[in-house]
Write an enzyme that holds these catalytic residues in place. Structure first.
Site, PDB file in Angstrom:
ATOM      1  N   CYS A 191       0.861  -1.179   0.000  1.00 50.87           N
ATOM      2  CA  CYS A 191       0.000   0.000   0.000  1.00 50.87           C
ATOM      3  C   CYS A 191       0.902   1.235   0.000  1.00 50.87           C
ATOM      4  CB  CYS A 191      -0.983  -0.002   1.169  1.00 50.87           C
ATOM      5  SG  CYS A 191      -0.259   0.214   2.810  1.00 50.87           S
ATOM      6  N   ASN A 240       2.494   1.453   4.134  1.00 44.01           N
ATOM      7  CA  ASN A 240       2.829   0.216   4.856  1.00 44.01           C
ATOM      8  C   ASN A 240       2.601   0.339   6.360  1.00 44.01           C
ATOM      9  OD1 ASN A 240       5.719  -1.930   5.392  1.00 44.01           O
ATOM     10  ND2 ASN A 240       3.651  -2.565   4.886  1.00 44.01           N
ATOM     11  N   CYS A 295      -1.085   0.681   7.370  1.00 45.18           N
ATOM     12  CA  CYS A 295      -2.504   0.335   7.563  1.00 45.18           C
ATOM     13  C   CYS A 295      -2.898  -0.906   6.761  1.00 45.18           C
ATOM     14  CB  CYS A 295      -3.425   1.498   7.167  1.00 45.18           C
ATOM     15  SG  CYS A 295      -3.291   2.970   8.198  1.00 45.18           S
ATOM     16  N   ARG A 296      -3.205  -0.700   5.485  1.00 45.46           N
ATOM     17  CA  ARG A 296      -3.798  -1.777   4.688  1.00 45.46           C
ATOM     18  C   ARG A 296      -2.856  -2.940   4.417  1.00 45.46           C
ATOM     19  NH1 ARG A 296      -5.974   1.554  -0.277  1.00 45.46           N
ATOM     20  NH2 ARG A 296      -3.979   2.585   0.110  1.00 45.46           N
ATOM     21  N   SER A 297      -1.643  -2.668   3.947  1.00 44.04           N
ATOM     22  CA  SER A 297      -0.767  -3.796   3.604  1.00 44.04           C
ATOM     23  C   SER A 297      -0.322  -4.597   4.828  1.00 44.04           C
ATOM     24  CB  SER A 297       0.416  -3.367   2.738  1.00 44.04           C
ATOM     25  OG  SER A 297       1.244  -2.435   3.381  1.00 44.04           O
ATOM     26  N   ASP A 325      -9.424   2.843   2.045  1.00 41.76           N
ATOM     27  CA  ASP A 325      -8.242   3.416   2.691  1.00 41.76           C
ATOM     28  C   ASP A 325      -8.643   4.122   3.988  1.00 41.76           C
ATOM     29  OD1 ASP A 325      -5.910   4.653   3.487  1.00 41.76           O
ATOM     30  OD2 ASP A 325      -5.402   5.366   1.475  1.00 41.76           O
TER      31      ASP A 325
END
Length: 150
Positions: free
Chosen positions: A8, A11, A13-15, A123
């Site tokens: 993401c 690096n 939150c999402r990933s 996001d």
């Protein structure tokens, strides 16, 4: 060994959520020894920072830890090392392709491509809605594992 890198923007939150959800899923399936799973950023903005506290809390709500994870930027060498590079949104996919100098082996994909509802992972940095991100990440990781288990 199947090597998967989730990516993401920062690096934090999402990933990392995808990294640790996927590790949890493969562990519960008894497949942990068959996978190498990590995550990275397309930007340098958060390098060295830990997982964002609300993302860490959302993982913890589901019994998943992420202790010790710090943000790193993906490199061109990651393209050769990993079998799949999984981005969270279109901007990530564009930046991943740029950082890798293209995608000649067809390794770059979106996480939600592995679900019945392809699109972008919500996001939470902008929305604050970590529950929506959790649902997207979990569905994507389940779909990816099912795809890889075929």
């Amino acid at each position: 060994m199947i090597k998967v890198l989730f990516i993401c923007h920062g690096n934090i939150c999402r990933s990392p959520m995808a990294e640790f959800v996927m590790k949890d899923l493969v562990g519960k399936a008894g497949l942990a020894g068959q996978f190498e799973i990590a995550s990275a950023a397309t930007s340098t903005e958060e390098i060295g920072n830990p997982v964002y506290p609300p993302a860490r809390r959302k993982l913890a709500e589901h019994g998943i830890g992420c202790a010790g994870k710090t943000a790193r930027q993906m490199t061109r060498a990651d393209y050769d090392h990993y079998d799949l590079l999984i981005g969270m949104d279109r901007a990530n996919l564009r930046n991943m392709t740029r950082l890798c100098g293209g995608d000649p082996a067809g390794k770059i994909h979106g996480l939600l491509d592995y679900t019945a509802h392809p699109g972008e992972v919500a996001d939470p940095w902008y929305t604050g809605d970590f529950e929506a991100t959790w649902r997207d990440v979990y569905a994507g990781c389940e779909g990816l594992l099912a795809h890889l288990s075929e």
